[in-house]
Design a protein around this motif. Structure first.
Motif, PDB file in Angstrom:
ATOM      1  N   CYS A   1      -6.851   0.067   2.012  1.00  0.00           N
ATOM      2  CA  CYS A   1      -7.981  -0.069   2.933  1.00  0.00           C
ATOM      3  C   CYS A   1      -9.255   0.550   2.370  1.00  0.00           C
ATOM      4  O   CYS A   1     -10.342   0.260   2.842  1.00  0.00           O
ATOM      5  CB  CYS A   1      -7.643   0.536   4.290  1.00  0.00           C
ATOM      6  N   ALA A   2      -9.109   1.427   1.354  1.00  0.00           N
ATOM      7  CA  ALA A   2     -10.297   2.041   0.762  1.00  0.00           C
ATOM      8  C   ALA A   2     -11.088   0.967   0.012  1.00  0.00           C
ATOM      9  O   ALA A   2     -10.562  -0.108  -0.272  1.00  0.00           O
ATOM     10  CB  ALA A   2      -9.887   3.153  -0.196  1.00  0.00           C
TER      11      ALA A   2
ATOM     12  N   SER B   1       1.175  -2.432   4.850  1.00  0.00           N
ATOM     13  CA  SER B   1       0.540  -1.108   4.933  1.00  0.00           C
ATOM     14  C   SER B   1       0.812  -0.542   6.314  1.00  0.00           C
ATOM     15  O   SER B   1       1.956  -0.524   6.753  1.00  0.00           O
ATOM     16  CB  SER B   1      -0.959  -1.243   4.657  1.00  0.00           C
TER      17      SER B   1
ATOM     18  N   TYR C   1      -4.467   3.116  -2.097  1.00  0.00           N
ATOM     19  CA  TYR C   1      -5.073   2.998  -0.764  1.00  0.00           C
ATOM     20  C   TYR C   1      -5.694   1.612  -0.639  1.00  0.00           C
ATOM     21  O   TYR C   1      -6.788   1.372  -1.144  1.00  0.00           O
ATOM     22  CB  TYR C   1      -6.152   4.060  -0.550  1.00  0.00           C
TER      23      TYR C   1
ATOM     24  N   CYS D   1       0.833  -1.207   0.000  1.00  0.00           N
ATOM     25  CA  CYS D   1       0.000   0.000   0.000  1.00  0.00           C
ATOM     26  C   CYS D   1       0.869   1.259   0.000  1.00  0.00           C
ATOM     27  O   CYS D   1       1.854   1.337   0.730  1.00  0.00           O
ATOM     28  CB  CYS D   1      -0.885  -0.024   1.250  1.00  0.00           C
TER      29      CYS D   1
ATOM     30  N   CYS E   1      -0.566   4.154   0.759  1.00  0.00           N
ATOM     31  CA  CYS E   1      -1.224   5.016   1.748  1.00  0.00           C
ATOM     32  C   CYS E   1      -1.049   6.475   1.328  1.00  0.00           C
ATOM     33  O   CYS E   1      -0.574   7.308   2.104  1.00  0.00           O
ATOM     34  CB  CYS E   1      -0.653   4.771   3.147  1.00  0.00           C
ATOM     35  N   GLY E   2      -1.412   6.772   0.110  1.00  0.00           N
ATOM     36  CA  GLY E   2      -1.167   8.118  -0.431  1.00  0.00           C
ATOM     37  C   GLY E   2       0.324   8.337  -0.486  1.00  0.00           C
ATOM     38  O   GLY E   2       1.066   7.515  -1.031  1.00  0.00           O
TER      39      GLY E   2
END
Lengths: 482, 653
Positions: B43-44, B67, B41, B8, B10-11
């Motif tokens: 988790c999105a 992540s 992302y 990930c 994460c941005g």
């Protein structure tokens, strides 16, 4: 995986999920800058960390290992870290005997909210490991061959047991024999200078029992296989301690064992005896006086004075007569309980850390992996499931490698932590004479020093120190991180 | 095994300092990894959908998500893989945010570290096996420990939800600290008037069993099935017979008994009912001051009692209750403020705690609601309030704020003016913390309408002036000047700590507590009511300083947790527990000796004794696994082989 050359060292962390892993998370959330060396293995509790994981890492390329858990009193599982503290402290005192710098291993407590403390701990520990530099590799050390100085003085007079009232003991054994499956003892082996175990079932068998300096092996090793049957056993003081330890661990039942004891005056170190005898075709005669054994081999007489040729353990023996016994013949022996360091351990104590690593490298080169050490150990409980054979859990592989061999010895030693009675059977059984007893002796010394002089094999009702804890440890002090 | 790896970004949280694409590429070289990507992302919703799609497309049977911390999103991704048909335990996470990208900016080192963390996650995942939870029944009864306002609220909400409640209170009456207060801020309404009806509700509720004068002796069991032993202390009055008429108290000659309910501001009788609105309204004898029990002659109460309820021979009683859930609401006590020598260290009678002052203000207190100095009974004219006595003071090891002292000090200053219009109040404060609804307005009113003199600064010393008053020396840090006030009465806003005995109770509940004796919540922000022991919840100040509205809210929150737990007829255990391989077990009993939960028992298997793990009791710490030399006990999801695989991945030369 290789480390980033010139930048990082290999540091492994075992962090408990609830406190320290959360503390490291909090430090990340706070963007607290930290060295990048650490690789975290998440475990449920610091109590889950078997000290062997740490030795495994350190023997296989880790430059540092850190265990971190919840603060004492704050354990998520209420007491896991208390047990961890005892076991990890014993490990910390054990590592130097292998030649591993104990500063490469540390354990500490960091809570989930202590981001700053975590940053401080990991920065300090990484700095310490970098100051020590890359860990010396076991495979790189050149073998160093040294032998222990056996010019020892005993804590009590050693002798041949010539005057022992063996007939009286045989009478006592015969009296109990009808109710017993058998009585385990010693009989003469293929010549007068060797004994073999005897499982006496009849009065005639009992007459074959012998007593003396050749009764070297420990009959207690056979006891657990008789669990559930009623058997008798003849014991020296050291054998008696093994029996007590087996009782403590529920490996045998007290009501099923009848212990016959006599005070032991010492047993011969057969390795040194053979060395002096040299090559011979047959033993012609063996005779004893009070202080020495005379062996006639190929017509030539050799005199072995007990004070010079006893097993290393006999010099420091403080309990020649088993205290826990059903029938005792011969009175207690007075012993000067002075300080005593076993010769094998004294040798290691005299070496520097790199020399110790070299020493073990040289010794392990000779190891045949016959596992006689394990088979002779009365406290080995894994039996058919020994990791060396089953390789499950996969602690070790079959590679013929000194590290793997030393790791097996470490497994055995750590399995014996707080349990080893120092009977020395592992070392005696070793066909190539590796002084592996030193590893067990170091563990026992650490346990004794940390836990009020605890010695295994004296009290069947005692709680072994590694199976309990104290919220405030008298002899374990939190190392601060300032 | 076919493993999918998701790195990930994460941005920019991870992507900023970790080359996620390179990590994903590297991951493809790890054993059993057949698929690796680096979503933005994970988790999105689209990220989770991508995992589900990849599981189907690549026929994955294990997933590694690299992540944030698993403490954050492990449950999220477990649900994700479950939706795609995998067992929830076929997931491992590598923490490359909190442990990598957020703690250093070296992209090369971070990328390498992230790849290694993924490698050990893959190594561990290869040893994972699908685990299935077992279910067990729930005893739908709740225990509430502590009958303060938080405990009362929790008990009432549970009982109103149809759950039988056992409420245990250490003192003779419920009501806690709130029952001792005269008025409450910021409305200045009567404390007893708003708490009283709730206390009566507790007494009258058919589903609430109240044990006053009782303490927790022992707790065993686990969520859904706790067994609680309650010690009912001897009150020397048979409460089944006592009608609360109070005749005994009127005639009792032992009139020099310290009055604990009135914070020791006055004396009372040896037999008494705590206060007029007490629940239960029953008499209790203070044995140490009873003439019959200390000198063996008196017996007045026994003679006077119309129902013959007095029993001088009464013994403590142990009651056993079975419950499924526990709410701890044990509140607080004041710290020992006498360590402050500069305020007299407890030697001056007119230096009192705010809780004592509250009793002086109360019409049910020792002075009938008239403010009188304890030393001479005179009405004070100048009153000095000192705040933060034992709060926010690192010099005595108490860095925490006690949260409600600013507000009650303002309230007490306002009430003082109402009682004694000629008086002048001074408040020494560090900061005014008035963040609640209408709180700031209230403190302003104290200054602007009631003329309370707020002085920002600490008091350096208090000493008697020899004429019956006290000199208070301090500093006004806003003006940068020393201040000297002659006071008749000094009220200390004493800091709080966990209720006495909180630590011992925490040990029984197997929950954590901090150095101040406050119980630790499961998560500071996201699980403020839960503890780390499932089925044990917290309400009120026992968890940390808070005022009445917050305590009431948390009492209701704890009740909601209990009701939520009890909405299921059966609960599932966490299958990450220990198992015994009985072929290897030699019944040496080492695991049984050290299990902190008593979760391992001896059973007979084909005539041989073996260790056996009680699934519902095992909490999964793995201490037994580290103890068993022959490797007969293994902790599911954290086996020796799995940890070894991780070690071997990292340490190999």
């Amino acid at each position: 995986m290789p480390v980033l050359e010139g930048k990082e060292l290999r540091i492994v962390g075992f962090l408990c999920n609830w406190c320290s892993y959360g503390g490291a998370d909090s430090a990340g959330v706070a963007r607290a800058a930290q060295p990048t060396d650490l690789r975290i293995i998440r475990v449920p509790c610091s109590g889950r960390v078997d000290p062997l994981f740490i030795v495994k890492a350190l023997l296989n390329g880790a430059d540092g290992v850190l265990v971190s858990g919840c603060h004492p009193r704050d354990c998520h599982y209420s007491a896991g870290n208390y047990y961890a503290r005892r076991r990890l402290e014993v490990l910390k005192q054990f590592l130097p005997v292998l030649g591993i710098d104990d500063r490469r291993f540390e354990y500490t407590w960091v809570s989930a909210s202590e981001a700053q403390r975590w940053q401080h701990v990991i920065t300090t520990f990484t700095g310490r490991v970098h100051a020590l530099g890359p860990a010396p590799r076991f495979g790189d050390s050149r073998p160093l061959l040294k032998v222990a100085d056996m010019a020892l003085s005993a804590l009590r007079p050693l002798g041949t047991g010539k005057a022992a009232a063996l007939d009286e003991l045989k009478k006592a054994i015969k009296a109990r024999l009808p109710e017993l499956e058998c009585v385990i003892g010693w009989q003469q082996g293929y010549d007068g200078a060797h004994t073999v175990p005897l499982f006496a079932k009849t009065p005639e068998d009992v007459d074959k029992l012998v007593w003396g300096p050749f009764n070297v092996n420990n009959p207690a090793v056979y006891l657990p296989s008789f669990k559930g049957k009623k058997v008798g056993i003849m014991v020296k003081g050291c054998d008696g301690r093994s029996v007590v330890e087996q009782l403590q661990e529920n490996l045998i039942n007290r009501e099923d064992v009848v212990i016959f004891a006599m005070p032991c005056e010492g047993t011969l170190d057969m390795a040194r005896v053979s060395e002096k005898l040299g090559r011979y075709t047959s033993i012609d005669a063996v005779s004893c006086d009070e202080a020495a054994v005379t062996v006639t081999a190929d017509g030539k007489e050799h005199r072995f004075c007990m004070a010079d040729f006893a097993q290393g353990k006999c010099y420091g023996c403080t309990a020649p007569l088993a205290a826990t016994a059903d029938a005792s013949v011969g009175g207690p022996v007075s012993v000067n309980p002075g300080p005593y360091t076993p010769p094998e351990l004294a040798l290691l104590d005299s070496l520097s850390l790199p020399e110790r690593m070299q020493f073990w490298s040289g010794q392990m080169e000779r190891c045949l992996r016959c596992y006689a050490c394990r088979n002779a150990c009365p406290m080995c409980v894994c039996r058919d499931f020994c990791v060396s054979d089953s390789r499950d859990p996969h602690w070790m592989n079959q590679k013929d490698d000194e590290r793997e061999k030393l790791f097996f010895q470490t497994i055995h030693a750590l399995h014996l932590a707080g349990r080893c009675t120092g009977c020395g059977e592992c070392q005696r059984a070793c066909p190539v004479g590796i002084p592996i007893l030193a590893l067990r002796q170091q563990i026992s010394r650490a346990v004794g020093q940390l836990f009020d002089g605890y010695k295994a094999g004296f009290d069947p009702a005692a709680t072994p120190p590694l199976l309990t804890y104290a919220p405030e440890e008298k002899n374990i002090h939190e190392r601060d991180w300032k | 095994m076919r493993i999918g790896v998701f790195i990930c970004h994460c941005g920019s949280n991870i992507g900023g300092t970790v080359d996620c694409a390179a990590v994903a590429e590297k991951a493809l070289t790890f054993p059993d990894v057949v698929h690796a990507t680096d979503p933005m992302y994970t988790c999105a919703e689209p990220g989770q959908a991508a995992i589900e799609a990849a599981i189907a497309e690549h026929r994955l049977d294990g997933v590694v998500v690299a992540s944030c911390s698993p403490r954050m999103h492990e449950p999220t991704f477990r649900r994700t893989v479950e939706r795609a048909g995998l067992n929830r335990y076929m997931l491992e996470m590598a923490n490359i945010r909190e442990h990598v990208s957020w703690i250093g900016k070296d992209v090369e080192a971070n990328t390498n570290k992230a790849a290694e963390l993924v490698a050990i996650a893959v190594a561990k995942l290869r040893g994972n096996t699908p685990l299935q939870a077992k279910s067990f029944t729930v005893n739908k009864r709740a225990l509430v420990i502590g009958g303060g306002v938080a405990g009362i609220q929790a008990a009432l909400d549970c009982a109103d939800g149809g759950i039988p409640v056992v409420l245990v209170e250490r003192e003779a009456t419920i009501g806690g600290k709130m029952a001792k207060l005269d008025k409450t801020f910021p409305t200045v309404d009567c404390s007893a008037c708003i708490l009283g009806p709730k206390m009566v509700d507790v007494a009258q509720h058919p589903l609430i069993t109240l044990y006053a004068c009782s303490e927790i002796e022992d707790i065993s069991g686990y969520v859904g099935n706790f067994t609680v032993k309650i010690r009912k202390r001897a009150t020397y009055v048979d409460w089944d017979k006592c009608t609360g008429c109070g005749a005994c108290s009127e005639k009792c000659p032992g009139k020099n008994t310290p009055d604990a309910f009135n914070e020791l501001t006055g004396l009372t009788t040896a037999i008494k009912i705590a206060f007029p609105q007490a629940i239960p309204k029953k008499a209790v004898i203070t044995a140490s001051h009873c003439r019959q029990m200390t000198r063996g002659k008196c017996g007045v109460c026994a003679k006077i009692c119309p129902t013959k309820a007095i029993n001088y021979e009464m013994q403590d009683e142990i009651i056993t209750e079975e419950v499924g859930s526990i709410v701890a609401a044990t509140g607080y006590d004041l710290m020992d403020w006498t360590v402050y020598e500069e305020y007299g260290g407890g030697r001056y009678p007119d230096v009192i705690t705010a809780l004592q002052y509250e009793r002086l203000l109360s019409s049910s207190g020792p002075t009938g609601g008239h403010i009188k100095r304890p030393s001479d009974g005179r009405e004070p004219r100048n009153i000095v309030f000192i705040q933060c006595v034992g709060s926010r003071d690192c010099s005595i090891g108490r860095p925490h704020c006690s949260a409600f002292c600013c507000m009650y000090t303002a309230k007490q200053a306002v009430l003082t003016k109402d009682h004694l219009p000629e008086s002048q109040s001074y408040v020494f404060y560090m900061d005014i913390r008035a963040p609640g609804k209408m709180y700031e307005e209230f403190t302003r009113r104290a200054v602007e309408e009631y003329g309370v003199d707020y002085i920002r600064g600490r008091v350096s010393c208090v000493y008697p002036d020899g004429r019956g008053g006290y000199v208070v020396m301090g500093v006004d840090t806003l003006l940068g000047k020393p201040v000297e006030i002659t006071a008749d009465l000094i009220v200390l806003a004493v800091g709080i700590e966990g209720s006495r005995g909180a630590a011992a109770l925490a040990e029984k509940l197997r929950i954590s507590y901090d150095s101040r004796g406050f119980f630790m919540e499961s998560h500071v922000k996201l699980k403020p009511v839960e503890t780390n022991t499932i089925g044990v919840y917290l309400a009120g100040v026992c968890q940390g300083a808070r005022d009445i509205p917050a305590s009431v809210a948390q009492g209701s929150a704890a009740a909601a947790k209990v009701l939520g737990l009890f909405s299921k007829d059966r609960l599932e255990n966490d299958p990450q527990i220990a198992n015994v391989d009985i072929r290897r077990c030699v019944d040496c009993g080492k695991c049984i000796r050290c299990c902190p939960f008593g979760a391992i028992e001896e059973v007979s298997v084909r005539g041989e004794q073996k260790a056996h793990v009680i699934e519902t009791v095992c909490q999964g710490c793995g201490l037994c696994a580290a103890t068993c030399p022959q490797g007969a006990v293994q902790l599911a999801h954290s086996t020796d082989n799995q940890i070894l695989a991780e070690v071997n991945t990292l340490c190999r030369y």
